[in-house]
Design a protein around this motif. Sequence first.
Motif, PDB file in Angstrom:
ATOM      1  N   ALA A  49      16.891  18.292   6.591  1.00 27.22           N
ATOM      2  CA  ALA A  49      17.081  17.084   5.785  1.00 27.22           C
ATOM      3  C   ALA A  49      16.509  15.857   6.485  1.00 27.22           C
ATOM      4  CB  ALA A  49      18.572  16.894   5.502  1.00 27.22           C
ATOM      5  N   VAL A  50      16.718  15.767   7.808  1.00 26.43           N
ATOM      6  CA  VAL A  50      16.176  14.638   8.556  1.00 26.43           C
ATOM      7  C   VAL A  50      14.648  14.650   8.497  1.00 26.43           C
ATOM      8  CG1 VAL A  50      15.925  13.661  10.872  1.00 26.43           C
ATOM      9  CG2 VAL A  50      18.170  14.410  10.075  1.00 26.43           C
ATOM     10  N   ALA A  51      14.039  15.851   8.592  1.00 25.02           N
ATOM     11  CA  ALA A  51      12.581  15.937   8.537  1.00 25.02           C
ATOM     12  C   ALA A  51      12.052  15.558   7.163  1.00 25.02           C
ATOM     13  CB  ALA A  51      12.137  17.353   8.900  1.00 25.02           C
ATOM     14  N   LEU A  52      12.819  15.826   6.106  1.00 22.13           N
ATOM     15  CA  LEU A  52      12.351  15.541   4.744  1.00 22.13           C
ATOM     16  C   LEU A  52      12.690  14.125   4.275  1.00 22.13           C
ATOM     17  CD1 LEU A  52      13.248  18.882   2.929  1.00 22.13           C
ATOM     18  CD2 LEU A  52      11.008  18.120   3.727  1.00 22.13           C
ATOM     19  N   LEU A  53      13.550  13.429   4.997  1.00 22.16           N
ATOM     20  CA  LEU A  53      13.977  12.105   4.547  1.00 22.16           C
ATOM     21  C   LEU A  53      12.828  11.115   4.416  1.00 22.16           C
ATOM     22  CD1 LEU A  53      16.386  10.359   3.741  1.00 22.16           C
ATOM     23  CD2 LEU A  53      16.709   9.806   6.164  1.00 22.16           C
ATOM     24  N   PRO A  54      11.927  10.992   5.435  1.00 21.73           N
ATOM     25  CA  PRO A  54      10.800  10.061   5.237  1.00 21.73           C
ATOM     26  C   PRO A  54       9.907  10.466   4.072  1.00 21.73           C
ATOM     27  CG  PRO A  54      11.037  10.625   7.561  1.00 21.73           C
ATOM     28  CD  PRO A  54      11.926  11.548   6.796  1.00 21.73           C
ATOM     29  N   ALA A  55       9.726  11.763   3.844  1.00 19.67           N
ATOM     30  CA  ALA A  55       8.912  12.214   2.721  1.00 19.67           C
ATOM     31  C   ALA A  55       9.564  11.824   1.406  1.00 19.67           C
ATOM     32  CB  ALA A  55       8.692  13.723   2.803  1.00 19.67           C
ATOM     33  N   ALA A  56      10.901  11.939   1.342  1.00 18.64           N
ATOM     34  CA  ALA A  56      11.594  11.556   0.113  1.00 18.64           C
ATOM     35  C   ALA A  56      11.451  10.055  -0.147  1.00 18.64           C
ATOM     36  CB  ALA A  56      13.067  11.938   0.219  1.00 18.64           C
ATOM     37  N   ALA A  57      11.548   9.276   0.917  1.00 19.71           N
ATOM     38  CA  ALA A  57      11.372   7.828   0.750  1.00 19.71           C
ATOM     39  C   ALA A  57       9.950   7.502   0.316  1.00 19.71           C
ATOM     40  CB  ALA A  57      11.718   7.109   2.053  1.00 19.71           C
ATOM     41  N   ALA A  58       8.966   8.204   0.879  1.00 22.41           N
ATOM     42  CA  ALA A  58       7.579   7.974   0.497  1.00 22.41           C
ATOM     43  C   ALA A  58       7.352   8.335  -0.959  1.00 22.41           C
ATOM     44  CB  ALA A  58       6.643   8.773   1.404  1.00 22.41           C
ATOM     45  N   VAL A  59       7.961   9.425  -1.423  1.00 25.13           N
ATOM     46  CA  VAL A  59       7.807   9.820  -2.830  1.00 25.13           C
ATOM     47  C   VAL A  59       8.396   8.755  -3.743  1.00 25.13           C
ATOM     48  CG1 VAL A  59       8.572  11.488  -4.564  1.00 25.13           C
ATOM     49  CG2 VAL A  59       7.704  12.282  -2.352  1.00 25.13           C
ATOM     50  N   VAL A  60       9.558   8.205  -3.385  1.00 23.78           N
ATOM     51  CA  VAL A  60      10.176   7.163  -4.209  1.00 23.78           C
ATOM     52  C   VAL A  60       9.267   5.937  -4.301  1.00 23.78           C
ATOM     53  CG1 VAL A  60      12.099   5.543  -4.338  1.00 23.78           C
ATOM     54  CG2 VAL A  60      12.519   7.933  -3.764  1.00 23.78           C
ATOM     55  N   LEU A  61       8.699   5.541  -3.164  1.00 26.35           N
ATOM     56  CA  LEU A  61       7.831   4.370  -3.169  1.00 26.35           C
ATOM     57  C   LEU A  61       6.544   4.625  -3.943  1.00 26.35           C
ATOM     58  CD1 LEU A  61       8.250   3.128   0.514  1.00 26.35           C
ATOM     59  CD2 LEU A  61       9.225   2.123  -1.556  1.00 26.35           C
ATOM     60  N   LEU A  62       5.975   5.834  -3.783  1.00 24.49           N
ATOM     61  CA  LEU A  62       4.745   6.136  -4.499  1.00 24.49           C
ATOM     62  C   LEU A  62       4.987   6.210  -6.004  1.00 24.49           C
ATOM     63  CD1 LEU A  62       3.184   8.800  -2.105  1.00 24.49           C
ATOM     64  CD2 LEU A  62       2.359   6.472  -2.520  1.00 24.49           C
ATOM     65  N   VAL A  63       6.063   6.850  -6.403  1.00 26.13           N
ATOM     66  CA  VAL A  63       6.362   6.942  -7.837  1.00 26.13           C
ATOM     67  C   VAL A  63       6.682   5.557  -8.401  1.00 26.13           C
ATOM     68  CG1 VAL A  63       7.992   7.863  -9.525  1.00 26.13           C
ATOM     69  CG2 VAL A  63       7.110   9.337  -7.705  1.00 26.13           C
ATOM     70  N   GLY A  64       7.436   4.746  -7.634  1.00 26.11           N
ATOM     71  CA  GLY A  64       7.749   3.392  -8.103  1.00 26.11           C
ATOM     72  C   GLY A  64       6.501   2.547  -8.251  1.00 26.11           C
ATOM     73  N   GLY A  65       5.524   2.716  -7.328  1.00 26.79           N
ATOM     74  CA  GLY A  65       4.291   1.958  -7.453  1.00 26.79           C
ATOM     75  C   GLY A  65       3.461   2.413  -8.629  1.00 26.79           C
ATOM     76  N   SER A  66       3.408   3.726  -8.867  1.00 30.49           N
ATOM     77  CA  SER A  66       2.586   4.225  -9.978  1.00 30.49           C
ATOM     78  C   SER A  66       3.172   3.874 -11.330  1.00 30.49           C
ATOM     79  CB  SER A  66       2.432   5.748  -9.860  1.00 30.49           C
ATOM     80  OG  SER A  66       3.703   6.387  -9.983  1.00 30.49           O
ATOM     81  N   THR A  67       4.485   3.709 -11.436  1.00 27.97           N
ATOM     82  CA  THR A  67       5.121   3.354 -12.705  1.00 27.97           C
ATOM     83  C   THR A  67       5.287   1.849 -12.871  1.00 27.97           C
ATOM     84  OG1 THR A  67       7.308   3.585 -11.706  1.00 27.97           O
ATOM     85  CG2 THR A  67       6.384   5.534 -12.788  1.00 27.97           C
ATOM     86  N   GLY A  68       4.929   1.073 -11.841  1.00 25.90           N
ATOM     87  CA  GLY A  68       5.034  -0.372 -11.940  1.00 25.90           C
ATOM     88  C   GLY A  68       6.405  -0.924 -11.684  1.00 25.90           C
ATOM     89  N   ARG A  69       7.353  -0.100 -11.245  1.00 26.66           N
ATOM     90  CA  ARG A  69       8.714  -0.570 -10.999  1.00 26.66           C
ATOM     91  C   ARG A  69       8.872  -1.179  -9.594  1.00 26.66           C
ATOM     92  NH1 ARG A  69      12.370   1.050 -14.773  1.00 26.66           N
ATOM     93  NH2 ARG A  69      11.661   2.625 -16.261  1.00 26.66           N
ATOM     94  N   ILE A  70       8.055  -0.695  -8.636  1.00 25.67           N
ATOM     95  CA  ILE A  70       8.124  -1.249  -7.278  1.00 25.67           C
ATOM     96  C   ILE A  70       6.724  -1.747  -6.946  1.00 25.67           C
ATOM     97  CG2 ILE A  70       8.677  -0.796  -4.863  1.00 25.67           C
ATOM     98  CD1 ILE A  70      10.427   1.492  -5.743  1.00 25.67           C
ATOM     99  N   THR A  71       6.504  -3.038  -7.129  1.00 20.63           N
ATOM    100  CA  THR A  71       5.171  -3.612  -6.930  1.00 20.63           C
ATOM    101  C   THR A  71       5.281  -4.835  -6.033  1.00 20.63           C
ATOM    102  OG1 THR A  71       5.439  -4.942  -8.942  1.00 20.63           O
ATOM    103  CG2 THR A  71       4.344  -2.792  -9.170  1.00 20.63           C
ATOM    104  N   GLY A  72       4.145  -5.337  -5.669  1.00 21.61           N
ATOM    105  CA  GLY A  72       4.108  -6.513  -4.817  1.00 21.61           C
ATOM    106  C   GLY A  72       3.503  -6.196  -3.471  1.00 21.61           C
ATOM    107  N   GLY A  73       3.044  -7.268  -2.767  1.00 26.29           N
ATOM    108  CA  GLY A  73       2.384  -7.070  -1.484  1.00 26.29           C
ATOM    109  C   GLY A  73       3.239  -6.378  -0.445  1.00 26.29           C
ATOM    110  N   PRO A  74       4.463  -6.833  -0.197  1.00 30.84           N
ATOM    111  CA  PRO A  74       5.295  -6.164   0.823  1.00 30.84           C
ATOM    112  C   PRO A  74       5.542  -4.707   0.503  1.00 30.84           C
ATOM    113  CG  PRO A  74       6.181  -8.313   0.292  1.00 30.84           C
ATOM    114  CD  PRO A  74       5.107  -8.056  -0.716  1.00 30.84           C
TER     115      PRO A  74
END
Length: 616
Positions: free
Chosen positions: A29-54
């Motif tokens: 689970a610890v090894a997969l946690l950063p991957a899960a966070a990356a997936v959330v950020l990538l999906v949020g960016g592709s759907t327009g829900r998590i956008t912006g420079g930061p």
Amino acid sequence: MTGTGVEVGAQAARSRALAVLRVRSRALAVALLPAAAAVVLLVGGSTGRITGGPWGIARWIVTVLAVLVLLAAAGVALVVARARPAMSPTVPISERSAPDLYRMVRDLADRLDVPAPSAIALTPDCDSWLEDRTHRAHGRSAPGGRDASDAADGGRAALAGGRGMPGLTHRARRVSAAPVLVIGSPFLWWMRVGELRAVLAPVVAGTGPSAHPDIAAARRFVRGLDAAVAVSSAPGRDPLSRTVLAGVGWVTRLLLRGCRGHAAEMERGVAVAAAERAQAVDYGVRIVAQEQVGLAYAGWDRLLTRVALPAWRMGRWPSRLDVGVVAALTELSRRDRLAEGFASRLGERPACDLLEEPGAVDEAASLLAARLFHGGPAEAGPDWAPVDWQDYPDEVVDRKWRTDAARLHRVLDTLGVRHPADPALPEADGPTLARVMDHLSEPAEAGPAPDPGGSLAAHRTEAYGEMGIAESEDPDLAVGNERSAVLAAGITAELAREEASAPATPPPAGSAEQQGPDHALWDDGILPLFPLQPPRTGRELLADHVTAMVCCAAMDTAGAAPGLDWLDGPSLLVAGERAADLSPRVLTLIETGDPAPLRDWLRHLGVRPEKPVRLV
């Protein structure tokens, strides 16, 4: 059978196995946690829900971190999966070479209502256990039924293994194969069939918990971590590999610390369940058999240290060690009233009758014992030959004494010690016991002994320089007087030079070193795995060499003969009787310089110390 006890132990083992597996799950689970966070950020960016420079910068940082963590986790998992778990060196016994033994073990497993072991192997020690050999490295290296009899015919090289299971994939074999039953070879020769059955009952009962999926998975995980730690700490790697493996070692050690306590409790629960299950099988016999376990261990340890070790140091290995255990324990029962009842059992059927060729098995186990406890070669050769017990006195004892005596006189030559001058004995320049005794004897008058060749201190300094040892003396070499200390230091240095100049033994064909790390079952470079004794001190070496010189003089001038005492090892026989009280007289000479007790002993036996002796 105490059903409650079995269930309690099994339940405790299963709960601890689940705790071990939870450590593995948390690590995943610890090894997969950063991957899960990356997936959330990538999906949020592709759907327009998590956008912006930061968020864009965070998305790239977390993605790169996730990739690095996944690569590191995959590397650790690969090392753990491919690392070869430790496997005990044993002599495999195929069913063809021991059908009665396999039949007895299967009947025992049926009575205990547990799976039968997948194979049987022998270890040259007084212990028995179950060993999982389903790892892929073990499967490739296993000889596939090559047993001790085959090894005896093909070079005596049966030094590890387990039986393969043809026709099964590795995954199916890992799930279905029961562990290998490893039996101490001294048990087979000393114990009777009923006693061996009773001793093995709790061990065989352990195959039941071993078949549980959770316990098996937890054991595989712990063994993989342990093997990965060994891989990460192996020497001789390049800097990059050392750096990478250092990280792997840190992670695996962290995981081991997290599950070590749970694994210990799991094994304790397995042992409790197995012991409770075995209560109903031969319980009364087991109480008597446990006494024989302790007796066999005592006899085996004494045989190795007193009898086998001198032969191994001479380049010979006794080929019937297990037979020697029976002889040693029989002799013990003759001498000790507390053990006299044990010899009466010898009229019953011995457990070694369950083997088709007990002689070949004993020889293979004896060679493996020499490997494990002394580090000898894997195969017999000109400088590593087997010796039968009837030849032991002449080929080991006599040769050992004469070799030690020759070394003693070489050191005396280096020290510049003169031979005793006696015009009536033109052969007095030969190696005599009188030369040794006169050199070690303290003078009657006060002050240092006359030294025709110069002061003793000068001789000591010169000899130390020639022998390559420091002037500051090792405390272990301080044996009571100046001359003894110098002579002990010279013998120590001479032995060190002989060991350093001995040629390295090349690995035999098909050995672990030639097969490579993935096929090696154990590392020949760390032999002996279980050294019997620490390095001998200068005092012990000097006493051994002076005793050897006394024995040579007794054989050459008084008709004595070399002998073998099953409990004490090499012994001097005078008129067929063992000569006693020699050791304290030798110690008196080397520690205090007083030769009177030894001279009285020599005079009583008719030994002439002024006569030269034959050396090798």
